[in-house]
Design a protein around this motif. Structure first.
Motif, PDB file in Angstrom:
ATOM      1  N   ALA A  78       0.782  -1.217  -0.211  1.00 43.15           N
ATOM      2  CA  ALA A  78       0.161   0.166   0.175  1.00 43.15           C
ATOM      3  C   ALA A  78       0.837   1.304  -0.067  1.00 43.15           C
ATOM      4  CB  ALA A  78      -1.023   0.199   1.016  1.00 43.15           C
ATOM      5  N   TYR A  79       2.002   1.298   0.804  1.00 41.00           N
ATOM      6  CA  TYR A  79       2.816   2.583   1.020  1.00 41.00           C
ATOM      7  C   TYR A  79       3.446   2.755  -0.374  1.00 41.00           C
ATOM      8  CZ  TYR A  79       6.887   5.110   1.490  1.00 41.00           C
ATOM      9  OH  TYR A  79       8.000   6.154   1.064  1.00 41.00           O
ATOM     10  N   TYR A 118       0.995   4.023  -3.092  1.00 45.98           N
ATOM     11  CA  TYR A 118       0.570   5.521  -2.701  1.00 45.98           C
ATOM     12  C   TYR A 118       1.996   6.382  -3.181  1.00 45.98           C
ATOM     13  CZ  TYR A 118       0.759   9.898  -0.071  1.00 45.98           C
ATOM     14  OH  TYR A 118       0.746  11.255   0.592  1.00 45.98           O
ATOM     15  N   ASP A 119       3.205   5.754  -2.983  1.00 45.98           N
ATOM     16  CA  ASP A 119       4.488   6.604  -3.586  1.00 45.98           C
ATOM     17  C   ASP A 119       4.516   6.357  -5.044  1.00 45.98           C
ATOM     18  OD1 ASP A 119       7.097   7.421  -3.045  1.00 45.98           O
ATOM     19  OD2 ASP A 119       7.833   5.558  -3.640  1.00 45.98           O
ATOM     20  N   PHE A 141       2.073   6.611  -6.987  1.00 41.05           N
ATOM     21  CA  PHE A 141       1.081   7.664  -7.521  1.00 41.05           C
ATOM     22  C   PHE A 141       1.385   9.122  -7.121  1.00 41.05           C
ATOM     23  CE2 PHE A 141      -2.412   4.280  -7.483  1.00 41.05           C
ATOM     24  CZ  PHE A 141      -2.656   4.520  -8.880  1.00 41.05           C
ATOM     25  N   THR A 142       2.101   9.422  -6.241  1.00 44.88           N
ATOM     26  CA  THR A 142       2.623  10.567  -5.817  1.00 44.88           C
ATOM     27  C   THR A 142       3.822  10.906  -6.647  1.00 44.88           C
ATOM     28  OG1 THR A 142       4.177   9.717  -4.131  1.00 44.88           O
ATOM     29  CG2 THR A 142       2.111  10.666  -3.359  1.00 44.88           C
ATOM     30  N   SER A 197       8.318   1.964  -8.094  1.00 46.07           N
ATOM     31  CA  SER A 197       7.219   2.063  -6.913  1.00 46.07           C
ATOM     32  C   SER A 197       6.158   0.789  -7.256  1.00 46.07           C
ATOM     33  CB  SER A 197       6.840   3.572  -6.656  1.00 46.07           C
ATOM     34  OG  SER A 197       7.777   4.041  -6.213  1.00 46.07           O
TER      35      SER A 197
END
Length: 64
Positions: free
Chosen positions: A16-17, A20-21, A23-24, A36
């Motif tokens: 999950a991290y 998120y990374d 997409f950022t 990522s």
């Protein structure tokens, strides 16, 4: 060996991290978002692999 049941969920947290990374980093010009997403895919694969391994281990212990 009871902790093996719970350590598999660490892989989901890492997955999950890294999603998120990814997409950022998607809008950054350097283009390192794919790394990522690859790590996230590996972490999710490891979750399912460890879950299957833990089930086999429990089944083997129940038969003995």
């Amino acid at each position: 060996m009871n902790y093996l049941k719970y350590t598999q969920y660490v892989y989901l947290v890492f997955g999950a991290y890294f999603i998120y990374d990814g997409f950022t980093k998607l809008n950054e010009p350097q283009g390192t978002f794919w790394l990522s997403f690859m790590i996230a895919g590996l972490a999710i694969f490891m979750f399912f692999f460890r879950r299957k391994f833990a089930r086999k281990f429990d089944d083997r212990n129940k038969k003995s």
